[in-house]
Write an enzyme that holds these catalytic residues in place. Structure first.
Site, PDB file in Angstrom:
ATOM      1  CG  ASN A   9      -8.158 113.756  10.525  1.00  0.00           C
ATOM      2  OD1 ASN A   9      -6.989 113.604  10.200  1.00  0.00           O
ATOM      3  ND2 ASN A   9      -8.542 114.025  11.769  1.00  0.00           N
ATOM      4  CD1 TRP A  10      -7.437 110.255   4.755  1.00  0.00           C
ATOM      5  CD2 TRP A  10      -5.485 110.107   3.658  1.00  0.00           C
ATOM      6  NE1 TRP A  10      -7.716 110.195   3.418  1.00  0.00           N
ATOM      7  CE2 TRP A  10      -6.537 110.098   2.714  1.00  0.00           C
ATOM      8  CE3 TRP A  10      -4.173 110.038   3.194  1.00  0.00           C
ATOM      9  CZ2 TRP A  10      -6.312 110.017   1.335  1.00  0.00           C
ATOM     10  CZ3 TRP A  10      -3.940 109.951   1.826  1.00  0.00           C
ATOM     11  CH2 TRP A  10      -5.013 109.937   0.905  1.00  0.00           C
ATOM     12  CE  LYS A  11      -8.843 110.749  13.381  1.00  0.00           C
ATOM     13  NZ  LYS A  11      -9.510 110.406  14.615  1.00  0.00           N
ATOM     14  CG  HIS A  98      -8.366 116.369  15.585  1.00  0.00           C
ATOM     15  ND1 HIS A  98      -8.305 115.405  16.568  1.00  0.00           N
ATOM     16  CD2 HIS A  98      -9.243 115.904  14.663  1.00  0.00           C
ATOM     17  CE1 HIS A  98      -9.094 114.393  16.237  1.00  0.00           C
ATOM     18  NE2 HIS A  98      -9.682 114.677  15.079  1.00  0.00           N
ATOM     19  CD  GLU A 100      -7.306 111.940  17.067  1.00  0.00           C
ATOM     20  OE1 GLU A 100      -6.526 112.246  16.145  1.00  0.00           O
ATOM     21  OE2 GLU A 100      -8.281 111.171  16.903  1.00  0.00           O
ATOM     22  CD  GLU A 170     -13.652 116.166  14.370  1.00  0.00           C
ATOM     23  OE1 GLU A 170     -13.862 115.365  13.467  1.00  0.00           O
ATOM     24  OE2 GLU A 170     -12.548 116.299  14.905  1.00  0.00           O
ATOM     25  N   GLY A 176     -13.785 108.254  16.860  1.00  0.00           N
ATOM     26  CA  GLY A 176     -13.162 106.933  16.846  1.00  0.00           C
ATOM     27  C   GLY A 176     -13.829 105.919  17.760  1.00  0.00           C
ATOM     28  CB  SER A 215     -18.406 107.593  15.052  1.00  0.00           C
ATOM     29  OG  SER A 215     -17.400 107.265  15.981  1.00  0.00           O
ATOM     30  N   GLY A 236     -12.959 110.533   9.862  1.00  0.00           N
ATOM     31  CA  GLY A 236     -11.686 109.903  10.229  1.00  0.00           C
ATOM     32  C   GLY A 236     -11.603 108.505   9.657  1.00  0.00           C
ATOM     33  N   GLY A 237     -11.911 107.510  10.490  1.00  0.00           N
ATOM     34  CA  GLY A 237     -11.773 106.101  10.101  1.00  0.00           C
ATOM     35  C   GLY A 237     -12.366 105.774   8.736  1.00  0.00           C
TER      36      GLY A 237
HETATM   37  P1  PGA Z   1     -13.667 109.323  13.276  1.00  0.00           P
HETATM   38  O1  PGA Z   1     -12.647 110.559  13.418  1.00  0.00           O
HETATM   39  O2  PGA Z   1     -14.505 109.561  12.052  1.00  0.00           O
HETATM   40  O3  PGA Z   1     -12.770 108.119  13.137  1.00  0.00           O
HETATM   41  O4  PGA Z   1     -14.491 109.291  14.514  1.00  0.00           O
HETATM   42  C1  PGA Z   1     -13.062 111.871  13.129  1.00  0.00           C
HETATM   43  C2  PGA Z   1     -11.950 112.835  13.411  1.00  0.00           C
HETATM   44  O5  PGA Z   1     -11.165 112.600  14.344  1.00  0.00           O
HETATM   45  O6  PGA Z   1     -11.791 113.869  12.723  1.00  0.00           O
END
Ligand code: PGA
Length: 257
Positions: A9-11, A98, A100, A170, A176, A215, A236-237
């Site tokens: 997930n490149w966000k 998601h 967010e 998640e 994050g 994470s 994500g990251g």
């Molecule tokens: P993260 O993000 O790996 O940076 O914690 C995961 C996500 O939001 O899908």
């Protein structure tokens, strides 16, 4: 055996140059990848560009996913993205629900259910995100929150349709933060989700993929992916770092050969 599923997930990160460099490194690193579904989900403006890189690679290793889809498939909907548009850009998957977006855009369980319905209708695979916040975890209602989120979707789509989705657990507190759920915490929630689905259909519960996100990196992926009910990761990251992301894909490949 359920096939491992690793999605990046490149966000709202990246640029054309970064996408190009990341993909080129991933194709080099993942030339030997087998038995793992590997998906990258760039921000919407880059879908077409990433899709063209994937097509010109002539390889099946990496597939394309989007990060959003409209809840209503009507043209008079400014700013939204239709399933046909995602299809034209070669996206097979779409992240929905998601945390967010649930938090910052107030996306409700109901809206999430509508989006899942639109995606499934169009033959796309939703990556349906569920998970409790830190406060909900502290209050001991994590299992109930995840059940509510999942059941809201099952109010809109039948279990047979949902069987084509991937479910991503998640925990919001793990996203994050560098503070992943422990393998035991994640396993117990994944088992809970599988049991909830088994209440509707036992065979589908056995087949559906439930992936973990929050994470994940190449250092903690092995222990998480070794859990019997964890069928992959939403990253994500670490998905922005080619070495980390390829290592996670290789770990997944090594666990379910
Ligand atoms: P993260 O993000 O790996 O940076 O914690 C995961 C996500 O939001 O899908």
């Amino acid at each position: 055996m359920r096939k491992m599923f690793i999605a990046g997930n490149w966000k709202m990160n990246g640029s054309k140059l970064q996408a190009q460099e990341l993909l080129s490194a991933l194709y080099d690193n993942l030339a030997d990848l087998k038995n793992v579904d590997c998906v990258v989900c760039p921000a919407s403006p880059y879908l077409d560009y990433v899709s063209s890189i994937i097509k010109s690679s002539n390889k099946q290793t990496i597939e394309l996913g989007a990060q959003n889809i409209t809840p209503k498939n009507i043209p008079a909907f400014t700013g939204e993205i239709s399933p046909a548009m995602l299809g034209e850009f070669g996206a097979n998957y779409v992240i929905i629900g998601h945390s967010e977006r649930r938090k910052l855009l107030h996306e409700t369980d109901f809206l999430v259910a509508e989006k899942v319905d639109v995606a499934l209708d169009a033959g796309l695979v939703p990556i349906l995100c569920v998970g409790e916040t830190q406060e909900e975890q502290a209050a001991g209602v994590g299992f109930a929150v995840v059940a509510r989120q999942l059941e809201a979707v099952l109010g809109d789509v039948c279990i047979d349709e949902l069987s084509r989705a991937v479910i991503a657990y998640e925990p919001v507190w793990a996203i994050g933060t560098g503070l992943s759920a422990t393998p035991e915490q994640a396993q117990s929630m994944h088992a809970h989700i599988r049991k909830l689905i088994a209440n509707y259909d036992v065979t589908i519960a056995e087949k559906i993929r439930i992936i973990y996100g929050g994470s994940v990196n190449s250092a903690n992926a092995t222990q998480l992916l070794e859990q019997p009910d964890i069928d992959g990761c939403l990253v994500g990251g670490a998905s922005l770092k080619h070495q980390d992301f390829s290592d996670i894909c290789h770990i997944a490949m090594g666990i379910r050969k």
